[in-house]
Design an enzyme around this catalytic site. Sequence first.
Site, PDB file in Angstrom:
ATOM      1  N   HIS A   1       4.450  -2.785  11.580  1.00  0.00           N
ATOM      2  CA  HIS A   1       5.033  -2.637  10.071  1.00  0.00           C
ATOM      3  C   HIS A   1       4.197  -2.817   8.796  1.00  0.00           C
ATOM      4  O   HIS A   1       3.442  -3.977   9.163  1.00  0.00           O
ATOM      5  CB  HIS A   1       6.495  -3.377  10.111  1.00  0.00           C
TER       6      HIS A   1
ATOM      7  N   TYR B   1      -7.993  15.391  -5.180  1.00  0.00           N
ATOM      8  CA  TYR B   1      -6.949  14.436  -4.929  1.00  0.00           C
ATOM      9  C   TYR B   1      -6.190  14.515  -3.884  1.00  0.00           C
ATOM     10  O   TYR B   1      -4.986  14.145  -3.716  1.00  0.00           O
ATOM     11  CB  TYR B   1      -6.382  14.246  -6.187  1.00  0.00           C
ATOM     12  N   ALA B   2      -6.705  15.378  -2.775  1.00  0.00           N
ATOM     13  CA  ALA B   2      -5.921  15.258  -1.641  1.00  0.00           C
ATOM     14  C   ALA B   2      -6.160  14.532  -0.719  1.00  0.00           C
ATOM     15  O   ALA B   2      -6.769  14.488   0.305  1.00  0.00           O
ATOM     16  CB  ALA B   2      -6.447  16.895  -0.912  1.00  0.00           C
ATOM     17  N   ASN B   3      -5.516  13.231  -1.359  1.00  0.00           N
ATOM     18  CA  ASN B   3      -5.522  11.894  -0.284  1.00  0.00           C
ATOM     19  C   ASN B   3      -4.403  11.131  -0.441  1.00  0.00           C
ATOM     20  O   ASN B   3      -3.315  11.137  -1.500  1.00  0.00           O
ATOM     21  CB  ASN B   3      -6.737  10.889  -0.996  1.00  0.00           C
TER      22      ASN B   3
ATOM     23  N   HIS C   1      -6.809   6.664  -8.690  1.00  0.00           N
ATOM     24  CA  HIS C   1      -7.674   7.190  -7.558  1.00  0.00           C
ATOM     25  C   HIS C   1      -8.613   5.955  -7.350  1.00  0.00           C
ATOM     26  O   HIS C   1      -8.986   5.836  -6.241  1.00  0.00           O
ATOM     27  CB  HIS C   1      -8.396   8.169  -8.172  1.00  0.00           C
TER      28      HIS C   1
ATOM     29  N   ASP D   1      -9.596  14.059   1.566  1.00  0.00           N
ATOM     30  CA  ASP D   1     -10.186  15.101   1.573  1.00  0.00           C
ATOM     31  C   ASP D   1     -11.564  14.988   2.203  1.00  0.00           C
ATOM     32  O   ASP D   1     -12.022  13.929   2.205  1.00  0.00           O
ATOM     33  CB  ASP D   1     -10.147  15.948   0.311  1.00  0.00           C
TER      34      ASP D   1
END
Length: 131
Positions: free
Chosen positions: A20, A120-122, A98, A28
């Site tokens: 948990h 920003y594909a994170n 970021h 990316d």
Amino acid sequence: MRKTSLLNSNISSVISKMGHTDMLAIGDCGLPIPKETERIDLALIKGVPGFIETLKAILEELQVEEVLIAKETEKVSPELFIEIKEIIKDTKITFISHEELKKELKYCKAVVRTGEQTPYANIILKSGVVF
């Protein structure tokens, strides 16, 4: 052979050991991964595999109670942000910069590197419980 769709043994191993609030990141191809964090490198060529298909596959295995996303994502990559929201549905979203997201990577159990090239594909997925 596994009955579920996720076949990557490294990702499955990390997920099976998570408790948990443990965190797993998907990034990316340009996301800097700290040396102390496990790197699961799926990047093959530009765009393969994509961020969204990787996120969908991992969410089939991992119970997630919260996601951390860079606040820049919504403005810089709005189509990606909309798609993420559709996939995670009612899961809590915490927006951080970021730079903060990159700092959080050292606390993740692993970072899954994709071939994605959308800015920003994170995302950081915080594990929930199934009970």
